[in-house]
Design an enzyme around this catalytic site. Structure first.
Site, mmCIF file in Angstrom:
data_model
loop_
_atom_site.group_PDB
_atom_site.id
_atom_site.type_symbol
_atom_site.label_atom_id
_atom_site.label_comp_id
_atom_site.label_asym_id
_atom_site.label_seq_id
_atom_site.Cartn_x
_atom_site.Cartn_y
_atom_site.Cartn_z
ATOM 1 N N ARG A 218 11.345 -0.988 10.955
ATOM 2 C CA ARG A 218 10.292 -0.573 11.881
ATOM 3 C C ARG A 218 10.196 -1.572 13.034
ATOM 4 O O ARG A 218 10.310 -2.773 12.811
ATOM 5 C CB ARG A 218 8.948 -0.507 11.141
ATOM 6 C CG ARG A 218 8.757 0.766 10.353
ATOM 7 C CD ARG A 218 7.563 0.712 9.429
ATOM 8 N NE ARG A 218 6.335 0.204 10.051
ATOM 9 C CZ ARG A 218 5.155 0.207 9.457
ATOM 10 N NH1 ARG A 218 5.031 0.709 8.235
ATOM 11 N NH2 ARG A 218 4.095 -0.285 10.063
ATOM 12 N N ARG B 89 -9.685 0.773 9.027
ATOM 13 C CA ARG B 89 -9.174 -0.561 9.351
ATOM 14 C C ARG B 89 -10.171 -1.358 10.176
ATOM 15 O O ARG B 89 -9.897 -2.517 10.498
ATOM 16 C CB ARG B 89 -7.896 -0.404 10.159
ATOM 17 C CG ARG B 89 -6.618 -0.831 9.433
ATOM 18 C CD ARG B 89 -5.477 -0.479 10.337
ATOM 19 N NE ARG B 89 -4.243 -1.116 10.097
ATOM 20 C CZ ARG B 89 -3.187 -0.531 9.533
ATOM 21 N NH1 ARG B 89 -3.285 0.677 9.057
ATOM 22 N NH2 ARG B 89 -2.054 -1.173 9.443
ATOM 23 N N LYS C 288 0.837 -1.219 0.000
ATOM 24 C CA LYS C 288 0.000 0.000 0.000
ATOM 25 C C LYS C 288 0.868 1.266 0.000
ATOM 26 O O LYS C 288 0.622 2.187 -0.770
ATOM 27 C CB LYS C 288 -0.943 0.022 1.228
ATOM 28 C CG LYS C 288 -1.915 -1.147 1.287
ATOM 29 C CD LYS C 288 -2.951 -0.979 2.396
ATOM 30 C CE LYS C 288 -2.365 -0.930 3.795
ATOM 31 N NZ LYS C 288 -1.716 -2.214 4.219
HETATM 32 P P1 AMP Z 1 0.776 0.861 9.154
HETATM 33 O O1 AMP Z 1 1.952 1.753 8.899
HETATM 34 O O2 AMP Z 1 -0.412 1.216 8.318
HETATM 35 O O3 AMP Z 1 1.135 -0.609 9.050
HETATM 36 O O4 AMP Z 1 0.325 1.127 10.676
HETATM 37 C C1 AMP Z 1 1.216 0.879 11.743
HETATM 38 C C2 AMP Z 1 0.424 0.740 13.038
HETATM 39 O O5 AMP Z 1 -0.274 1.970 13.311
HETATM 40 C C3 AMP Z 1 -0.663 -0.329 13.033
HETATM 41 O O6 AMP Z 1 -0.163 -1.616 13.316
HETATM 42 C C4 AMP Z 1 -1.592 0.194 14.135
HETATM 43 O O7 AMP Z 1 -1.047 -0.034 15.421
HETATM 44 C C5 AMP Z 1 -1.545 1.704 13.879
HETATM 45 N N1 AMP Z 1 -2.589 2.135 12.916
HETATM 46 C C6 AMP Z 1 -2.388 2.644 11.669
HETATM 47 N N2 AMP Z 1 -3.563 2.929 11.086
HETATM 48 C C7 AMP Z 1 -4.531 2.582 11.972
HETATM 49 C C8 AMP Z 1 -5.942 2.602 11.943
HETATM 50 N N3 AMP Z 1 -6.633 3.051 10.866
HETATM 51 N N4 AMP Z 1 -6.605 2.168 13.047
HETATM 52 C C9 AMP Z 1 -5.962 1.734 14.141
HETATM 53 N N5 AMP Z 1 -4.618 1.662 14.225
HETATM 54 C C10 AMP Z 1 -3.894 2.087 13.151
#
Ligand code: AMP
Length: 210
Positions: A156, A89, A16
């Site tokens: 990360r 999400r 993404k």
């Molecule tokens: P990502 O970079 O999209 O993989 O997001 C990293 C982390 O941020 C996720 O594992 C969640 O802990 C948090 N996070 C990101 N977007 C959301 C969302 N829409 N709802 C809840 N937690 C989120």
């Protein structure tokens, strides 16, 4: 261009973020990544960042209301169009979103669990410009600098092996049901994330500019 209210859906590691960077370069939408916004809040040690960090480190979702309050104004301000990456999400987030924005298309990038684990383990991100690399595609083992800006590459915390499996479980339980939600609304388009990123990108551009 007809489709300017766009959601990217899919498990972590499906591509993404990589697709989002290329799409906004080409089409000029505002890229809204809730993960990027949260990581910025964490690094600035804001109240939101301090609350979010524990959830993120475990690979759990940050509570819905915090996320909705964080993103709503940014979506409403993006009057020329937006690309949502990592939001919504959960069903509650999707319901909230439908109250303040219309969605033209949801691009669902699918990827199987084994491939997610392989990709996330190999992912490295540039501290300087945010460019995403992967040891399986475009990064030599031991390389620690960004080819674009010379910044330091890092892994990360939530891309460490012990957190990845939980992130996929959370995706399956909380986020995958949105596939049906958006299918019923008639806006879902599904792409095969295991195809090369260039292949996925040209399919996306075809959909968004048709
Ligand atoms: P990502 O970079 O999209 O993989 O997001 C990293 C982390 O941020 C996720 O594992 C969640 O802990 C948090 N996070 C990101 N977007 C959301 C969302 N829409 N709802 C809840 N937690 C989120």
């Amino acid at each position: 261009m007809a489709l300017t209210h766009v959601v990217l859906l899919g498990p972590p590691g499906a591509g993404k973020g990589t697709q989002a960077k290329q799409i906004i370069d080409k089409l000029g939408l505002v890229h809204l990544s809730t993960g990027d916004i949260l990581r910025d809040e964490v690094s600035r040690q804001t109240e939101l960042g301090k609350t979010a960090k524990g959830f993120m480190d475990r690979g759990d979702l940050v509570p819905d209301q915090l996320i909705i309050d964080m993103i709503r104004g940014r979506i409403e301000a993006a009057t020329a169009g937006f690309l949502l990456d990592g939001f919504p999400r959960t069903a509650a987030q999707a319901e909230a979103l439908s109250e303040f924005a219309t969605i033209d298309v949801v691009l669902n990038i699918g990827l199987a669990r084994e491939e997610v684990v392989r990709r996330l383990t190999g992912r490295r991100v540039c501290r300087g410009c945010g460019e995403i690399y992967n040891l399986t595609f475009n990064l030599a083992e031991g390389e620690t600098t960004c080819a674009d800006c010379g910044g330091e590459l890092y892994q990360r915390d939530d891309d460490k092996a012990e957190v990845i499996e939980n992130r996929y479980d959370v995706y399956e339980k909380s986020t995958a049901p949105l596939i049906d939600f958006y299918k019923k609304l008639g806006v879902l388009r599904t792409l095969d994330g295991s195809a090369g990123s260039e292949c996925v990108f040209s399919e996306i551009i075809g959909i968004l500019t048709a």
